[in-house]
Scaffold this motif. Structure first.
Motif, PDB file in Angstrom:
ATOM      1  N   MET A  85       0.697  -1.196   0.031  1.00  0.00           N
ATOM      2  CA  MET A  85       0.047   0.364  -0.522  1.00  0.00           C
ATOM      3  C   MET A  85       0.848   1.373   0.154  1.00  0.00           C
ATOM      4  SD  MET A  85      -3.296  -0.858   2.285  1.00  0.00           S
ATOM      5  CE  MET A  85      -2.726  -1.891   3.736  1.00  0.00           C
ATOM      6  N   SER A  86       1.826   0.861   0.280  1.00  0.00           N
ATOM      7  CA  SER A  86       2.147   2.450   0.341  1.00  0.00           C
ATOM      8  C   SER A  86       3.773   2.390  -1.110  1.00  0.00           C
ATOM      9  CB  SER A  86       3.655   2.163   2.034  1.00  0.00           C
ATOM     10  OG  SER A  86       2.955   2.375   3.126  1.00  0.00           O
ATOM     11  N   ALA A  87       4.057   1.890  -1.460  1.00  0.00           N
ATOM     12  CA  ALA A  87       4.228   1.655  -2.521  1.00  0.00           C
ATOM     13  C   ALA A  87       3.210   2.599  -3.622  1.00  0.00           C
ATOM     14  CB  ALA A  87       4.702   0.421  -2.846  1.00  0.00           C
ATOM     15  N   MET A  88       2.297   1.868  -3.257  1.00  0.00           N
ATOM     16  CA  MET A  88       0.916   2.381  -4.237  1.00  0.00           C
ATOM     17  C   MET A  88       1.398   4.041  -3.726  1.00  0.00           C
ATOM     18  SD  MET A  88      -1.235  -0.783  -4.467  1.00  0.00           S
ATOM     19  CE  MET A  88      -2.170  -0.527  -5.398  1.00  0.00           C
ATOM     20  N   ILE A  89       0.879   4.201  -2.554  1.00  0.00           N
ATOM     21  CA  ILE A  89       0.643   5.360  -2.215  1.00  0.00           C
ATOM     22  C   ILE A  89       1.421   6.410  -2.968  1.00  0.00           C
ATOM     23  CG2 ILE A  89       0.830   6.763  -0.347  1.00  0.00           C
ATOM     24  CD1 ILE A  89      -0.914   5.169   1.316  1.00  0.00           C
ATOM     25  N   GLU A 100       0.389  14.293 -13.792  1.00  0.00           N
ATOM     26  CA  GLU A 100      -0.581  12.971 -14.242  1.00  0.00           C
ATOM     27  C   GLU A 100      -1.924  13.144 -13.666  1.00  0.00           C
ATOM     28  OE1 GLU A 100       0.232   9.621 -14.422  1.00  0.00           O
ATOM     29  OE2 GLU A 100       3.259  10.034 -15.309  1.00  0.00           O
ATOM     30  N   GLN A 101      -2.887  13.295 -14.107  1.00  0.00           N
ATOM     31  CA  GLN A 101      -4.253  13.279 -13.325  1.00  0.00           C
ATOM     32  C   GLN A 101      -4.485  11.175 -12.518  1.00  0.00           C
ATOM     33  OE1 GLN A 101      -6.998  14.970 -13.459  1.00  0.00           O
ATOM     34  NE2 GLN A 101      -5.552  16.089 -14.131  1.00  0.00           N
ATOM     35  N   ILE A 102      -4.829  12.009 -11.009  1.00  0.00           N
ATOM     36  CA  ILE A 102      -5.188  10.553 -10.182  1.00  0.00           C
ATOM     37  C   ILE A 102      -6.373  10.312  -9.491  1.00  0.00           C
ATOM     38  CG2 ILE A 102      -2.129  10.347  -9.638  1.00  0.00           C
ATOM     39  CD1 ILE A 102      -3.335  11.865  -6.297  1.00  0.00           C
ATOM     40  N   ASP A 103      -6.737   9.172  -8.796  1.00  0.00           N
ATOM     41  CA  ASP A 103      -7.897  10.207  -8.531  1.00  0.00           C
ATOM     42  C   ASP A 103      -8.226  10.062  -6.872  1.00  0.00           C
ATOM     43  OD1 ASP A 103     -10.334   9.650  -7.342  1.00  0.00           O
ATOM     44  OD2 ASP A 103     -10.718   6.660  -7.920  1.00  0.00           O
ATOM     45  N   PRO A 104      -8.014  11.066  -6.029  1.00  0.00           N
ATOM     46  CA  PRO A 104      -8.060  11.023  -4.746  1.00  0.00           C
ATOM     47  C   PRO A 104      -8.739  10.479  -3.869  1.00  0.00           C
ATOM     48  CG  PRO A 104      -8.166  13.255  -6.443  1.00  0.00           C
ATOM     49  CD  PRO A 104      -8.621  12.307  -6.727  1.00  0.00           C
ATOM     50  N   GLY A 105      -9.667   9.972  -4.076  1.00  0.00           N
ATOM     51  CA  GLY A 105     -10.330   9.280  -3.696  1.00  0.00           C
ATOM     52  C   GLY A 105     -10.055   7.600  -3.324  1.00  0.00           C
ATOM     53  N   SER A 106      -9.248   7.440  -4.548  1.00  0.00           N
ATOM     54  CA  SER A 106      -8.735   6.089  -4.027  1.00  0.00           C
ATOM     55  C   SER A 106      -7.375   6.190  -3.416  1.00  0.00           C
ATOM     56  CB  SER A 106      -7.869   5.700  -5.671  1.00  0.00           C
ATOM     57  OG  SER A 106      -9.433   5.316  -6.538  1.00  0.00           O
ATOM     58  N   ALA A 108      -6.563   8.409  -1.330  1.00  0.00           N
ATOM     59  CA  ALA A 108      -7.461   8.326   0.345  1.00  0.00           C
ATOM     60  C   ALA A 108      -7.390   6.887   0.953  1.00  0.00           C
ATOM     61  CB  ALA A 108      -8.314   9.519   0.071  1.00  0.00           C
ATOM     62  N   THR A 109      -8.298   6.680   0.328  1.00  0.00           N
ATOM     63  CA  THR A 109      -8.523   4.725   0.528  1.00  0.00           C
ATOM     64  C   THR A 109      -7.296   4.460   0.679  1.00  0.00           C
ATOM     65  OG1 THR A 109     -10.277   5.388  -0.895  1.00  0.00           O
ATOM     66  CG2 THR A 109      -9.995   2.748  -0.176  1.00  0.00           C
ATOM     67  N   LEU A 110      -6.528   4.366   0.041  1.00  0.00           N
ATOM     68  CA  LEU A 110      -5.419   3.432   0.343  1.00  0.00           C
ATOM     69  C   LEU A 110      -4.564   4.133   1.630  1.00  0.00           C
ATOM     70  CD1 LEU A 110      -3.621   3.552  -3.511  1.00  0.00           C
ATOM     71  CD2 LEU A 110      -4.256   1.283  -1.018  1.00  0.00           C
ATOM     72  N   VAL A 111      -4.179   5.647   1.672  1.00  0.00           N
ATOM     73  CA  VAL A 111      -3.587   5.853   3.009  1.00  0.00           C
ATOM     74  C   VAL A 111      -4.413   5.469   4.345  1.00  0.00           C
ATOM     75  CG1 VAL A 111      -3.156   7.985   4.137  1.00  0.00           C
ATOM     76  CG2 VAL A 111      -2.670   7.958   1.646  1.00  0.00           C
ATOM     77  N   ASN A 112      -5.721   6.018   4.067  1.00  0.00           N
ATOM     78  CA  ASN A 112      -6.737   5.108   5.986  1.00  0.00           C
ATOM     79  C   ASN A 112      -6.489   3.417   5.559  1.00  0.00           C
ATOM     80  OD1 ASN A 112      -7.590   7.942   5.762  1.00  0.00           O
ATOM     81  ND2 ASN A 112      -9.298   7.041   4.459  1.00  0.00           N
ATOM     82  N   SER A 113      -6.730   3.045   4.704  1.00  0.00           N
ATOM     83  CA  SER A 113      -5.851   1.859   4.850  1.00  0.00           C
ATOM     84  C   SER A 113      -4.575   1.592   4.879  1.00  0.00           C
ATOM     85  CB  SER A 113      -6.479   0.914   3.725  1.00  0.00           C
ATOM     86  OG  SER A 113      -7.786   0.860   2.641  1.00  0.00           O
ATOM     87  N   ARG A 114      -3.305   2.045   4.954  1.00  0.00           N
ATOM     88  CA  ARG A 114      -2.960   1.622   5.309  1.00  0.00           C
ATOM     89  C   ARG A 114      -2.211   2.188   6.697  1.00  0.00           C
ATOM     90  NH1 ARG A 114       2.064   5.479   3.248  1.00  0.00           N
ATOM     91  NH2 ARG A 114       0.850   7.114   4.796  1.00  0.00           N
ATOM     92  N   ASN A 115      -2.992   3.324   6.984  1.00  0.00           N
ATOM     93  CA  ASN A 115      -2.473   4.064   8.407  1.00  0.00           C
ATOM     94  C   ASN A 115      -3.025   3.050   9.364  1.00  0.00           C
ATOM     95  OD1 ASN A 115      -1.569   6.000   7.385  1.00  0.00           O
ATOM     96  ND2 ASN A 115      -2.587   7.037   7.565  1.00  0.00           N
ATOM     97  N   ARG A 116      -4.573   2.233   8.656  1.00  0.00           N
ATOM     98  CA  ARG A 116      -5.343   1.335  10.450  1.00  0.00           C
ATOM     99  C   ARG A 116      -4.531   0.317   9.837  1.00  0.00           C
ATOM    100  NH1 ARG A 116      -7.566   0.001  13.879  1.00  0.00           N
ATOM    101  NH2 ARG A 116      -9.219  -0.984  13.892  1.00  0.00           N
ATOM    102  N   THR A 117      -3.563  -0.387   8.916  1.00  0.00           N
ATOM    103  CA  THR A 117      -3.170  -1.616   8.974  1.00  0.00           C
ATOM    104  C   THR A 117      -1.845  -1.314   9.923  1.00  0.00           C
ATOM    105  OG1 THR A 117      -3.489  -1.988   7.117  1.00  0.00           O
ATOM    106  CG2 THR A 117      -1.786  -2.999   7.586  1.00  0.00           C
ATOM    107  N   ALA A 118      -1.644  -0.591   9.481  1.00  0.00           N
ATOM    108  CA  ALA A 118       0.358   0.256  10.269  1.00  0.00           C
ATOM    109  C   ALA A 118      -0.919  -0.126  12.120  1.00  0.00           C
ATOM    110  CB  ALA A 118       0.566   1.562   9.922  1.00  0.00           C
ATOM    111  N   GLN A 119      -1.794   0.954  12.648  1.00  0.00           N
ATOM    112  CA  GLN A 119      -1.841   0.731  13.423  1.00  0.00           C
ATOM    113  C   GLN A 119      -1.976  -0.408  14.426  1.00  0.00           C
ATOM    114  OE1 GLN A 119      -6.033   3.032  13.784  1.00  0.00           O
ATOM    115  NE2 GLN A 119      -5.738   4.361  15.190  1.00  0.00           N
ATOM    116  N   LEU A 120      -3.076  -1.378  13.890  1.00  0.00           N
ATOM    117  CA  LEU A 120      -3.488  -2.218  14.081  1.00  0.00           C
ATOM    118  C   LEU A 120      -1.440  -3.513  14.698  1.00  0.00           C
ATOM    119  CD1 LEU A 120      -6.052  -3.356  11.344  1.00  0.00           C
ATOM    120  CD2 LEU A 120      -6.211  -3.531  14.309  1.00  0.00           C
ATOM    121  N   LEU A 121      -1.076  -3.086  13.762  1.00  0.00           N
ATOM    122  CA  LEU A 121       0.196  -3.525  14.073  1.00  0.00           C
ATOM    123  C   LEU A 121       1.586  -3.049  14.972  1.00  0.00           C
ATOM    124  CD1 LEU A 121       2.170  -4.182  10.038  1.00  0.00           C
ATOM    125  CD2 LEU A 121       1.584  -5.845  11.442  1.00  0.00           C
ATOM    126  N   GLY A 122       1.227  -2.263  15.347  1.00  0.00           N
ATOM    127  CA  GLY A 122       1.830  -1.057  16.338  1.00  0.00           C
ATOM    128  C   GLY A 122       2.693  -0.602  15.667  1.00  0.00           C
TER     129      GLY A 122
END
Length: 141
Positions: A85-89, A100-106, A108-122
């Protein structure tokens, strides 16, 4: 896969028939069926910059958490997911900065998922148990 439609949901388990509803049902053809082959990070060409970034980050996260031997299988998988996820971000961020054009929603979803995974890992480093000086010297003798 070939799709056909049925007029009711009566064939769906536990669902009453609803007249007038067209529900697509999948009927696989014998010739089209193939076994799924799941890819893993180990299938990647580790010479690409993106793969090196993901593998290096995964290894750093695992080291920060006390090493591979101290983590459960699910935490090892979470570390891999976090790295991908970090590589994709990072890729999306670089593309945006390049104009280039990117989808900010996508993103943001990746960032939120990555942050939640990091939070669960510690997110704190885990210190390895240090031997006392006498044990260290005895181990070297």
């Amino acid at each position: 896969m070939n799709l056909t439609t049925k007029n009711t949901l009566s064939s769906a388990p536990g669902m009453p028939g609803l007249p007038g509803m067209n529900v697509p049902t999948a009927t696989p053809k014998r010739a089209d069926t193939k076994k799924a082959r799941l890819l893993s990070l180990d299938d990647l060409d580790k010479r690409t910059a993106a793969a090196r970034y993901a593998f290096d980050l995964r290894d750093s996260v695992i080291a920060d958490l006390g090493g591979e031997g101290s983590l459960s299988a699910i935490k090892l998988e979470m570390a891999s997911s976090l790295a991908v996820m970090s590589a994709m971000i990072s890729d999306a961020s670089a593309r945006f900065l390049r104009g280039e054009q990117i989808d900010p929603g996508s993103v943001a979803t990746l960032v939120n998922s990555r942050n939640r995974t990091a939070q669960l890992l510690g997110m704190d480093r885990v210190m390895k148990d240090a031997n006392d000086l006498d044990a260290y010297i005895a181990g070297r003798a």
